[in-house]
Design an enzyme around this catalytic site. Structure first.
Site, PDB file in Angstrom:
ATOM      1  N   HIS A 183       0.838  -1.175  -0.248  1.00 26.74           N
ATOM      2  CA  HIS A 183      -0.115   0.120  -0.085  1.00 26.74           C
ATOM      3  C   HIS A 183       0.916   1.259  -0.091  1.00 26.74           C
ATOM      4  O   HIS A 183       1.991   1.172   0.378  1.00 26.74           O
ATOM      5  CB  HIS A 183      -0.714  -0.069   1.288  1.00 26.74           C
ATOM      6  CG  HIS A 183      -1.930   1.125   1.396  1.00 26.74           C
ATOM      7  ND1 HIS A 183      -1.542   2.221   1.728  1.00 26.74           N
ATOM      8  CD2 HIS A 183      -3.157   0.982   1.227  1.00 26.74           C
ATOM      9  CE1 HIS A 183      -2.584   2.919   1.946  1.00 26.74           C
ATOM     10  NE2 HIS A 183      -3.740   2.262   1.560  1.00 26.74           N
ATOM     11  N   ASP A 226       3.461  -4.151   7.974  1.00 30.41           N
ATOM     12  CA  ASP A 226       2.717  -3.554   7.816  1.00 30.41           C
ATOM     13  C   ASP A 226       1.274  -4.244   8.089  1.00 30.41           C
ATOM     14  O   ASP A 226       0.828  -5.331   7.300  1.00 30.41           O
ATOM     15  CB  ASP A 226       2.224  -2.899   6.483  1.00 30.41           C
ATOM     16  CG  ASP A 226       1.026  -2.159   6.180  1.00 30.41           C
ATOM     17  OD1 ASP A 226       0.073  -2.345   6.883  1.00 30.41           O
ATOM     18  OD2 ASP A 226       0.809  -1.474   5.127  1.00 30.41           O
ATOM     19  N   GLN A 270      -3.971  -5.094   7.625  1.00 35.28           N
ATOM     20  CA  GLN A 270      -4.834  -5.943   7.091  1.00 35.28           C
ATOM     21  C   GLN A 270      -4.740  -7.487   7.593  1.00 35.28           C
ATOM     22  O   GLN A 270      -5.638  -8.408   7.369  1.00 35.28           O
ATOM     23  CB  GLN A 270      -4.937  -6.183   5.340  1.00 35.28           C
ATOM     24  CG  GLN A 270      -5.061  -4.959   4.447  1.00 35.28           C
ATOM     25  CD  GLN A 270      -6.469  -4.367   4.572  1.00 35.28           C
ATOM     26  OE1 GLN A 270      -7.400  -4.963   5.051  1.00 35.28           O
ATOM     27  NE2 GLN A 270      -6.741  -3.564   4.048  1.00 35.28           N
ATOM     28  N   LYS A 274      -9.940  -0.282  10.996  1.00 34.86           N
ATOM     29  CA  LYS A 274     -10.222  -1.616  10.128  1.00 34.86           C
ATOM     30  C   LYS A 274     -10.731  -2.614  10.848  1.00 34.86           C
ATOM     31  O   LYS A 274     -10.650  -3.792  10.349  1.00 34.86           O
ATOM     32  CB  LYS A 274      -9.048  -1.957   9.288  1.00 34.86           C
ATOM     33  CG  LYS A 274      -8.812  -0.829   8.123  1.00 34.86           C
ATOM     34  CD  LYS A 274      -7.582  -1.331   7.075  1.00 34.86           C
ATOM     35  CE  LYS A 274      -6.921  -0.125   6.618  1.00 34.86           C
ATOM     36  NZ  LYS A 274      -7.827   0.515   5.480  1.00 34.86           N
ATOM     37  N   CYS A 315      -4.941   2.557  -3.682  1.00 32.27           N
ATOM     38  CA  CYS A 315      -3.446   2.918  -3.016  1.00 32.27           C
ATOM     39  C   CYS A 315      -2.373   2.178  -3.116  1.00 32.27           C
ATOM     40  O   CYS A 315      -1.511   1.799  -2.396  1.00 32.27           O
ATOM     41  CB  CYS A 315      -3.729   3.245  -1.751  1.00 32.27           C
ATOM     42  SG  CYS A 315      -4.911   4.645  -1.272  1.00 32.27           S
TER      43      CYS A 315
HETATM   44  N1  7TS Z   1      -1.431  -0.558   4.912  1.00 33.37           N
HETATM   45  C1  7TS Z   1      -2.315  -1.527   4.322  1.00 33.37           C
HETATM   46  C2  7TS Z   1      -1.948  -2.610   3.913  1.00 33.37           C
HETATM   47  C3  7TS Z   1      -3.624  -0.814   4.058  1.00 33.37           C
HETATM   48  O1  7TS Z   1      -4.492  -1.808   3.556  1.00 33.37           O
HETATM   49  C4  7TS Z   1      -3.956   0.345   4.243  1.00 33.37           C
HETATM   50  C5  7TS Z   1      -5.414   0.933   4.082  1.00 33.37           C
HETATM   51  C6  7TS Z   1      -3.068   1.230   4.947  1.00 33.37           C
HETATM   52  C7  7TS Z   1      -1.577   0.692   5.354  1.00 33.37           C
HETATM   53  C8  7TS Z   1      -3.420   2.703   5.442  1.00 33.37           C
HETATM   54  O2  7TS Z   1      -4.202   2.651   6.625  1.00 33.37           O
HETATM   55  P1  7TS Z   1      -4.701   3.997   7.201  1.00 33.37           P
HETATM   56  O3  7TS Z   1      -5.830   3.853   7.953  1.00 33.37           O
HETATM   57  O4  7TS Z   1      -3.631   4.926   7.773  1.00 33.37           O
HETATM   58  O5  7TS Z   1      -5.132   4.825   6.014  1.00 33.37           O
HETATM   59  N2  7TS Z   1      -6.246   0.579   3.009  1.00 33.37           N
HETATM   60  C9  7TS Z   1      -7.172   0.865   2.530  1.00 33.37           C
HETATM   61  C10 7TS Z   1      -7.698   0.366   1.378  1.00 33.37           C
HETATM   62  O6  7TS Z   1      -7.314  -0.658   1.054  1.00 33.37           O
HETATM   63  N3  7TS Z   1      -8.973   1.020   1.145  1.00 33.37           N
HETATM   64  O7  7TS Z   1      -8.827   1.823   1.769  1.00 33.37           O
HETATM   65  C11 7TS Z   1      -7.812   2.045   2.789  1.00 33.37           C
END
Ligand code: 7TS
Length: 425
Positions: free
Chosen positions: A139, A216, A219, A242, A381
């Site tokens: 991401h 990371d 997920q 999430k 992303c």
């Molecule tokens: N890393 C991964 C693997 C992610 O899926 C996401 C967000 C982030 C980092 C960033 O998370 P944030 O909460 O700091 O924004 N992924 C997604 C997605 O897949 N669709 O919208 C956000």
């Protein structure tokens, strides 16, 4: 529940139990919502998850009954807020397999947690000629901070390739590791392909080369048990929204000796031991990295979300979502003209990105919305990954334990209807 220094005890990991989504769906007010006069089918859980009443109520209760700033007053309300904030940290420690509370830093999300490491550890430890390894399935949150670090220091970002079926090329990873490698920054689960990466093997290989590893886990932590002691990761980042929690809260786990040696990123109240005209002395962990008023109501919301997830059972969640993904893959791959990206069901979490021949992903998402099905469309992303896959955009269905097999069947039917709409055109 221990709120003192040191390791927080954990209960034995929950064994897998049969999961019935209908046992839990009633806790989620939004799942009663109708979209276009039909019950909402929420398949955008990789972007963010819905919230159970328990989380909403815990945050409201905090505001209504215990609210005052943390770590500042000695009045009763401030102590009540502070106790609850620090207890939330203990809850996170237990979720991660019993790590020390000094190793758990609250941030405002996954993105901030990764940036903190890139800025603080990166600027201190990375220099010209060094290499940071990241994979082609990252991401942007686990790409751009390393590119920025490389710009600042003259280091190089190198890309671990993936196979055509969306698996990490472990052999290439092994051969890319060298004395120049300072860090491997890798996702535990791809937010597009759903690929579950062999994190422990990657960490062992990196450590054998004296490189550190940042995982990371945005997920993975929400969907499966996380045992950091067996991973032995150096840094782990994930976020609250999430995993049933609110927005604006995330976690950086870091090994204590690493965090101790790192300079604070943000300066301000809360992160200092003392300030003089000549300079300041930072506070101990974890406060050193929590400048300003922290998102303590959100942390308490996250702790309630974690307790809720533990009641459902992390192993059960992982097993159930894999079943849903398998079902969805079987249903979707039986439709001619649908292409699914990523590995087979055994190597995949509950995320399925797909393409319908002749239909742009944005149109797919728009038509599925007419069937009250919420999916995301675009590059999610992960632009370098989409370039690797040679597609401009994909549509993505991502599951959580409150989704049902009936909903998956409706997705299949809606995709067939989408194809009919476009055949007529
Ligand atoms: N890393 C991964 C693997 C992610 O899926 C996401 C967000 C982030 C980092 C960033 O998370 P944030 O909460 O700091 O924004 N992924 C997604 C997605 O897949 N669709 O919208 C956000």
């Amino acid at each position: 529940m221990s709120t003192t220094s040191g390791r927080v005890k954990v209960a034995a990991q929950d064994g897998p139990r049969e999961l019935d989504p209908h046992q839990w769906r009633g806790d989620f007010p939004i799942l009663e919502k109708k979209v276009h006069d039909q019950p909402l089918i929420y398949f955008d859980n990789a972007a963010t998850t819905q919230k159970p009443r328990q989380v909403l109520e815990a945050m409201e209760k905090l505001y209504a009954e215990h609210y005052a700033n943390v770590h500042r007053g000695i009045h009763t309300l401030s102590e009540e807020s502070t106790d609850r904030y620090e207890a939330a940290r203990d809850t996170v420690c237990r979720l991660l397999g019993g790590v020390s509370r000094e190793e758990v830093i609250f941030t405002c999300g996954t993105t901030e947690a990764i940036n903190l490491v890139a800025r603080s550890w990166g600027d201190q430890n990375v220099s010209q000629g060094d290499e940071i390894l990241i994979s082609e399935m990252e991401h942007h949150a686990n790409i751009v901070p390393w590119q920025q670090l490389a710009e600042r220091t003259g280091a190089t970002v190198r890309w671990i390739p993936i196979s055509d079926d969306g698996m990490l090329d472990q052999e290439a990873c092994g051969s890319m590791l060298s004395s120049r490698t300072k860090l491997v920054a890798i996702t535990a689960v791809s937010n597009v392909l759903g690929t579950i990466n062999p994190i422990k093997q990657i960490i062992d290989a990196a450590h054998a080369n004296d490189a550190l590893v940042l995982v990371d886990a945005a997920q993975s932590v929400p969907h499966a048990p996380t045992d950091l002691q067996s991973w032995n990761a150096d840094f782990v980042a994930f976020g609250g929204h999430k995993m049933l929690g609110p927005t604006g809260i995330g976690v950086l786990y870091g090994k204590r000796q690493l965090l101790d040696a790192m300079p604070p990123c943000l300066g301000g109240g809360g992160m200092i031991r003392r300030v003089r005209k000549e300079g300041f002395e930072p506070a101990d962990l974890p406060d050193k990295f929590e400048a300003g008023t922290p998102p303590f109501v959100e942390a308490i919301g996250l702790a309630t979300a974690i307790e809720y997830l533990q009641q459902v059972g992390m192993q059960s969640i992982a097993a159930y979502e894999q079943q849903l993904a398998k079902l969805a893959m079987e249903r979707l791959s039986a439709i001619e003209g649908v292409r699914i990206f990523g590995p087979g069901a055994t190597d995949r979490a509950g995320i399925i990105s797909f393409q319908i021949d002749g239909v742009h992903a944005h149109d797919v998402a728009q038509i599925l919305d007419r069937f009250s099905i919420a999916v995301r469309a675009g590059h999610h992303c992960a632009m370098p990954l989409h370039l690797r896959l040679q597609v401009p955009a994909t549509a993505r269905a991502s599951f959580y334990f409150y989704n049902t097999s009936e909903e998956v069947e409706k997705l299949g039917v809606a995709i067939e209807e989408t194809q009919k709409v476009f055949r007529k055109k």
